[in-house]
Scaffold this motif. Structure first.
Motif, mmCIF file in Angstrom:
data_model
loop_
_atom_site.group_PDB
_atom_site.id
_atom_site.type_symbol
_atom_site.label_atom_id
_atom_site.label_comp_id
_atom_site.label_asym_id
_atom_site.label_seq_id
_atom_site.Cartn_x
_atom_site.Cartn_y
_atom_site.Cartn_z
ATOM 1 N N PHE A 77 0.793 -1.218 0.000
ATOM 2 C CA PHE A 77 0.000 0.000 0.000
ATOM 3 C C PHE A 77 0.837 1.285 0.000
ATOM 4 C CE2 PHE A 77 -3.754 -2.185 2.417
ATOM 5 C CZ PHE A 77 -4.051 -2.900 1.271
ATOM 6 N N VAL A 78 2.055 1.228 0.542
ATOM 7 C CA VAL A 78 2.832 2.444 0.758
ATOM 8 C C VAL A 78 3.125 3.180 -0.550
ATOM 9 C CG1 VAL A 78 5.125 1.364 0.596
ATOM 10 C CG2 VAL A 78 4.779 3.380 2.052
ATOM 11 N N ASP A 79 3.000 4.477 -0.492
ATOM 12 C CA ASP A 79 3.319 5.375 -1.612
ATOM 13 C C ASP A 79 2.398 5.231 -2.819
ATOM 14 O OD1 ASP A 79 5.447 6.475 -0.204
ATOM 15 O OD2 ASP A 79 6.875 4.993 -0.984
ATOM 16 N N LEU A 80 1.329 4.434 -2.702
ATOM 17 C CA LEU A 80 0.390 4.341 -3.818
ATOM 18 C C LEU A 80 -0.451 5.615 -3.889
ATOM 19 C CD1 LEU A 80 -0.974 0.696 -3.609
ATOM 20 C CD2 LEU A 80 0.418 1.662 -5.428
ATOM 21 N N PRO A 81 -0.642 6.165 -5.073
ATOM 22 C CA PRO A 81 -1.499 7.343 -5.192
ATOM 23 C C PRO A 81 -2.949 6.968 -4.903
ATOM 24 C CG PRO A 81 -0.918 6.513 -7.367
ATOM 25 C CD PRO A 81 -0.096 5.747 -6.384
ATOM 26 N N ASP A 82 -3.685 7.904 -4.338
ATOM 27 C CA ASP A 82 -5.123 7.731 -4.063
ATOM 28 C C ASP A 82 -5.424 6.775 -2.921
ATOM 29 O OD1 ASP A 82 -5.675 9.423 -6.209
ATOM 30 O OD2 ASP A 82 -5.881 7.754 -7.613
ATOM 31 N N ILE A 83 -4.413 6.290 -2.211
ATOM 32 C CA ILE A 83 -4.645 5.331 -1.128
ATOM 33 C C ILE A 83 -4.281 5.950 0.219
ATOM 34 C CG2 ILE A 83 -3.874 3.160 -0.085
ATOM 35 C CD1 ILE A 83 -5.661 2.657 -2.413
ATOM 36 N N GLU A 84 -5.193 5.858 1.176
ATOM 37 C CA GLU A 84 -4.900 6.233 2.553
ATOM 38 C C GLU A 84 -4.764 4.952 3.364
ATOM 39 O OE1 GLU A 84 -7.533 9.355 4.114
ATOM 40 O OE2 GLU A 84 -8.148 9.703 2.024
ATOM 41 N N ILE A 85 -3.720 4.842 4.174
ATOM 42 C CA ILE A 85 -3.461 3.642 4.957
ATOM 43 C C ILE A 85 -3.834 3.904 6.411
ATOM 44 C CG2 ILE A 85 -1.741 1.943 5.675
ATOM 45 C CD1 ILE A 85 -0.053 2.768 3.263
ATOM 46 N N TRP A 86 -4.724 3.078 6.931
ATOM 47 C CA TRP A 86 -5.145 3.160 8.331
ATOM 48 C C TRP A 86 -4.846 1.840 9.021
ATOM 49 C CZ3 TRP A 86 -10.738 4.851 6.699
ATOM 50 C CH2 TRP A 86 -10.689 6.149 6.133
ATOM 51 N N VAL A 87 -4.360 1.919 10.245
ATOM 52 C CA VAL A 87 -4.086 0.739 11.059
ATOM 53 C C VAL A 87 -4.891 0.845 12.352
ATOM 54 C CG1 VAL A 87 -2.325 -0.463 12.429
ATOM 55 C CG2 VAL A 87 -1.790 0.318 10.106
ATOM 56 N N PHE A 88 -5.550 -0.236 12.720
ATOM 57 C CA PHE A 88 -6.315 -0.280 13.969
ATOM 58 C C PHE A 88 -5.611 -1.221 14.932
ATOM 59 C CE2 PHE A 88 -9.261 1.218 10.829
ATOM 60 C CZ PHE A 88 -10.037 2.157 11.503
ATOM 61 N N SER A 89 -5.291 -0.686 16.109
ATOM 62 C CA SER A 89 -4.561 -1.462 17.107
ATOM 63 C C SER A 89 -4.914 -0.963 18.499
ATOM 64 C CB SER A 89 -3.049 -1.330 16.883
ATOM 65 O OG SER A 89 -2.321 -1.989 17.893
ATOM 66 N N GLY A 90 -5.244 -1.897 19.393
ATOM 67 C CA GLY A 90 -5.525 -1.531 20.767
ATOM 68 C C GLY A 90 -6.649 -0.532 20.931
ATOM 69 N N GLY A 91 -7.607 -0.569 20.038
ATOM 70 C CA GLY A 91 -8.727 0.355 20.113
ATOM 71 C C GLY A 91 -8.479 1.685 19.444
ATOM 72 N N ASP A 92 -7.244 1.925 18.986
ATOM 73 C CA ASP A 92 -6.917 3.200 18.340
ATOM 74 C C ASP A 92 -6.930 3.077 16.822
ATOM 75 O OD1 ASP A 92 -6.537 4.734 20.666
ATOM 76 O OD2 ASP A 92 -4.503 3.939 20.906
ATOM 77 N N TRP A 93 -7.268 4.188 16.186
ATOM 78 C CA TRP A 93 -7.213 4.331 14.733
ATOM 79 C C TRP A 93 -5.950 5.117 14.422
ATOM 80 C CZ3 TRP A 93 -10.624 8.627 12.214
ATOM 81 C CH2 TRP A 93 -10.334 8.742 10.850
ATOM 82 N N LEU A 94 -4.973 4.441 13.823
ATOM 83 C CA LEU A 94 -3.660 5.029 13.581
ATOM 84 C C LEU A 94 -3.488 5.392 12.114
ATOM 85 C CD1 LEU A 94 -1.611 2.289 15.502
ATOM 86 C CD2 LEU A 94 -2.574 4.392 16.466
ATOM 87 N N LEU A 95 -2.889 6.548 11.858
ATOM 88 C CA LEU A 95 -2.568 6.944 10.489
ATOM 89 C C LEU A 95 -1.392 7.918 10.513
ATOM 90 C CD1 LEU A 95 -3.844 9.946 10.633
ATOM 91 C CD2 LEU A 95 -5.898 8.892 9.728
ATOM 92 N N LYS A 96 -0.793 8.112 9.357
ATOM 93 C CA LYS A 96 0.332 9.041 9.248
ATOM 94 C C LYS A 96 -0.099 10.413 8.742
ATOM 95 C CE LYS A 96 3.784 5.417 8.408
ATOM 96 N NZ LYS A 96 4.826 4.906 7.472
ATOM 97 N N ASP A 97 -1.144 10.453 7.915
ATOM 98 C CA ASP A 97 -1.607 11.716 7.332
ATOM 99 C C ASP A 97 -3.023 12.023 7.799
ATOM 100 O OD1 ASP A 97 -2.239 13.923 5.839
ATOM 101 O OD2 ASP A 97 -2.290 12.877 3.903
ATOM 102 N N PRO A 98 -3.181 12.962 8.739
ATOM 103 C CA PRO A 98 -4.521 13.269 9.240
ATOM 104 C C PRO A 98 -5.354 14.124 8.283
ATOM 105 C CG PRO A 98 -2.931 14.719 10.258
ATOM 106 C CD PRO A 98 -2.138 13.761 9.403
ATOM 107 N N HIS A 99 -4.741 14.532 7.162
ATOM 108 C CA HIS A 99 -5.432 15.416 6.228
ATOM 109 C C HIS A 99 -5.937 14.686 4.986
ATOM 110 C CE1 HIS A 99 -4.012 18.626 8.761
ATOM 111 N NE2 HIS A 99 -2.757 18.263 8.567
ATOM 112 N N GLY A 100 -5.910 13.360 4.992
ATOM 113 C CA GLY A 100 -6.407 12.591 3.856
ATOM 114 C C GLY A 100 -7.878 12.872 3.609
ATOM 115 N N PRO A 101 -8.322 12.864 2.346
ATOM 116 C CA PRO A 101 -9.723 13.209 2.036
ATOM 117 C C PRO A 101 -10.745 12.252 2.618
ATOM 118 C CG PRO A 101 -8.561 12.387 0.086
ATOM 119 C CD PRO A 101 -7.531 12.620 1.129
ATOM 120 N N MET A 102 -10.342 11.010 2.947
ATOM 121 C CA MET A 102 -11.289 10.045 3.495
ATOM 122 C C MET A 102 -11.413 10.140 5.022
ATOM 123 S SD MET A 102 -12.333 8.325 0.807
ATOM 124 C CE MET A 102 -12.984 6.769 1.414
ATOM 125 N N VAL A 103 -10.517 10.891 5.659
ATOM 126 C CA VAL A 103 -10.480 10.950 7.119
ATOM 127 C C VAL A 103 -11.769 11.511 7.730
ATOM 128 C CG1 VAL A 103 -9.331 12.028 9.107
ATOM 129 C CG2 VAL A 103 -7.978 10.945 7.295
#
Length: 273
Positions: free
Chosen positions: A102-128
């Motif tokens: 998934f990394v560096d793919l255009p148009d893709i936002e990567i989200w990880v869920f762990s320990g009840g948290d929603w983790l991401l690197k870019d909080p400004h993604g259009p899907m957020v």
């Protein structure tokens, strides 16, 4: 197709988004009333969703669900008091393969869920904003997903480029075969979870826990992660707006979620039994 009339239904497992919930993530009064009638008839209701457990709480309370529920597509089963009944984590090797694809793919936002948290690197993604509205809580911004590799509940590729997600689904399935489940819970979400994290396994586990034979269970949903429970349930219902590939795997098709299709199904197929 299974016999749609042979057995009374004692337990209904329902998807949430696109099924019980309207597009704005709310519950219609007709759906609330149908679920109340279901409970009054002695039929047990539980929820199976790709959401994290804490993003289910408002709906659980609104519908009066008092049996264990399935989060993360069945990867986590939670008792009514919030304690864990079952938890399955994505193997670290499958997580690495997924994140590398998934990394560096255009148009893709990567989200990880762990320990009840929603983790991401870019909080400004259009899907957020859409996801935050649906979950009811904000993401946690991280520099790396590596510290969480041993306890990942779910990885999501989010994108409005639905064709790209279809292609990624096929590609990733080949890479993590036997290690992880890969399915599009909605056209804009590609979910990756542990092998045991599927709604079919969840239905079987919940039915056994509740003492209900599988032939007396029903399942209703609209996404690509729902046919897994259709295959296990005694009776299965697809939502009207579901993709054709999902609809043809169900015993019957009800109205769309914008038409109170879940309530229609309860009234027409479950309560009369």
């Amino acid at each position: 197709m299974k016999d749609a009339t042979k057995h009374p239904i004692r337990f209904l497992l329902s998807d949430m988004d696109g099924t019980l919930l309207l597009p704005d993530h709310s519950l219609s009064q007709r759906t609330i009333d149908a679920v109340r009638a279901l409970r009054e008839a002695g039929v047990l209701l539980s929820l199976a969703t790709g959401r994290p457990p804490k993003a289910m709480l408002q709906v659980i309370e609104a519908l009066g669900v008092d049996v264990p529920t399935a989060a993360f597509n069945g990867g986590t089963l939670v008792n009514p008091d919030g304690s864990l009944l079952v938890a399955h984590f994505l193997p670290a090797s499958a997580a690495l393969s997924t994140l590398s694809l998934f990394v560096d793919l255009p148009d893709i936002e990567i989200w990880v869920f762990s320990g009840g948290d929603w983790l991401l690197k870019d909080p400004h993604g259009p899907m957020v904003p859409r996801e935050q509205h649906g979950l009811g809580y904000p993401p946690v911004v991280v520099d790396s997903f590596e510290p969480y590799l041993e306890r990942i509940d779910k990885i999501v590729a989010a994108s409005n480029n639905t064709q790209l997600l279809i292609e990624l689904e096929a590609q990733l399935l080949a890479q993590v075969e036997g290690q992880a489940q890969v399915s599009r819970s909605q056209p804009v979400y590609l979910d990756v979870t542990a092998m045991q994290a599927n709604k079919g396994e969840a239905l079987a586990t919940l039915a056994e826990h509740l003492g209900v034979p599988l032939e007396q269970t029903a399942a209703i949903g609209d996404g690509g992660n729902d046919p897994a429970m259709f295959a296990v349930a005694g009776f299965s219902i697809a939502m009207g707006q579901a993709e054709e590939a999902v609809r043809r795997q169900a015993d019957v098709v009800t109205g769309a979620n914008t038409e109170d299709g879940a309530a229609q199904a309860i009234e027409r197929y479950i309560l009369p039994r």
